[in-house]
Design an enzyme around this catalytic site. Structure first.
Site, PDB file in Angstrom:
ATOM      1  N   HIS A 136       0.841  -1.211   0.000  1.00  0.00           N
ATOM      2  CA  HIS A 136       0.000   0.000   0.000  1.00  0.00           C
ATOM      3  C   HIS A 136       0.871   1.255   0.000  1.00  0.00           C
ATOM      4  CE1 HIS A 136      -3.589   2.394   1.515  1.00  0.00           C
ATOM      5  NE2 HIS A 136      -2.578   3.180   1.852  1.00  0.00           N
ATOM      6  N   GLU A 137       1.821   1.304   0.926  1.00  0.00           N
ATOM      7  CA  GLU A 137       2.673   2.486   1.039  1.00  0.00           C
ATOM      8  C   GLU A 137       3.676   2.564  -0.111  1.00  0.00           C
ATOM      9  OE1 GLU A 137       1.737   4.629   2.972  1.00  0.00           O
ATOM     10  OE2 GLU A 137       0.442   3.466   4.281  1.00  0.00           O
ATOM     11  N   HIS A 170       1.993   4.263  -3.023  1.00  0.00           N
ATOM     12  CA  HIS A 170       2.022   5.716  -2.876  1.00  0.00           C
ATOM     13  C   HIS A 170       3.381   6.271  -3.299  1.00  0.00           C
ATOM     14  CE1 HIS A 170      -1.804   6.187  -0.936  1.00  0.00           C
ATOM     15  NE2 HIS A 170      -1.479   5.584   0.199  1.00  0.00           N
TER      16      HIS A 170
END
Length: 258
Positions: free
Chosen positions: A60-61, A64
């Site tokens: 997820h990170e 980003h």
């Protein structure tokens, strides 16, 4: 904009960290243990789901950071965000305390890591929005991948506990993606809209953003809002082919202490 700095970055800035690879190895071993029924099945399920959840948090990170890097913020590589090291995506409260509490008490996947992006160097508002979109979209993609075996009817072999654990892990991904798409200041959904707001609205947004996730969590404690939330999660799960009863069984197995 200069790109000379990028070529000077060591390969380690883009190489998966040893810690992340260790978590992947734990996920694989715990998955094998759960599949074969080796040892205590509830401990196996706990390790399998916990490792899988941590992997999804890193992805997820990373999503980003990768979009931010492609969009112009090359400092994300210097900060270690592209190594998938979970210790780089840290916030004392959001990274550990709240996600663990919600996972243990309510079976809700709450991504808690954080990447700092220098939005002033991002090339466009579209890319700025895509940075926020990438994280929860990754959770949703991960959920789809986990649900594929159920949709194809491949969930026949192995110990039933494995499929229950896999269903629960997919359920966590759905809760994480839906929560993060909520247009709340301080949440990915709100950050997705931020570049398109007027300066006045952006100032108000920035005042609320530090408390946005806490406010969203407080709203989930409401029986009405919490009920709506789970209705959406189950509806999406049903549409994708996730057996909700298996996800519930997986959550019960995950709680080995009860």
């Amino acid at each position: 904009m200069s790109y000379g700095r990028v070529s000077a970055l060591p390969r380690e800035a883009f190489r998966p960290s040893a810690l992340f690879l260790g978590i992947v190895a734990l996920f694989a071993v715990a998955g094998w243990m759960t599949w074969t029924g080796f040892g205590n099945v509830q401990i196996d399920v706990f390790l399998f789901v916990a490792a899988g959840w941590t992997i999804s948090l890193c992805l997820h990170e990373y999503a980003h950071a990768l979009v931010a890097y492609r969009g112009g913020d090359h400092d994300v590589a210097h900060r270690g965000y592209l190594t998938l090291d979970p210790t780089k995506y840290t916030h004392p409260l959001l990274s550990f305390v709240l996600p663990v509490v919600f996972l243990l008490l309510g079976g809700i996947g709450l991504p808690g890591g954080a990447v700092w992006v220098n939005h002033s160097v991002i090339r466009s508002r579209v890319v700025d929005s895509l940075i926020s979109f990438a994280g929860p979209a990754t959770n949703l993609l991960f959920a789809v991948v986990l649900i594929v075996p159920f949709s194809l009817g491949l969930d026949a072999g192995g110990d039933p506990a494995f499929w229950a654990a896999l269903a629960f892990l997919a359920f966590l991904q759905l809760t994480a993606s839906i929560l993060n798409f909520v247009p709340m200041p301080g949440v990915d959904g709100g950050n997705l809209l931020f570049p398109w707001l007027s300066p006045q609205w952006q100032r108000g947004f920035n005042h609320v953003a530090p408390y946005g996730m806490l406010l969203l969590i407080a709203l989930l404690w409401s029986p009405v809002i919490g009920g709506w939330f789970f209705e959406v999660v189950y509806a999406l799960g049903d549409a994708l082919g996730l057996p909700s009863y298996l996800a519930s069984d997986g959550y019960q197995l995950f709680k080995f202490w009860s």
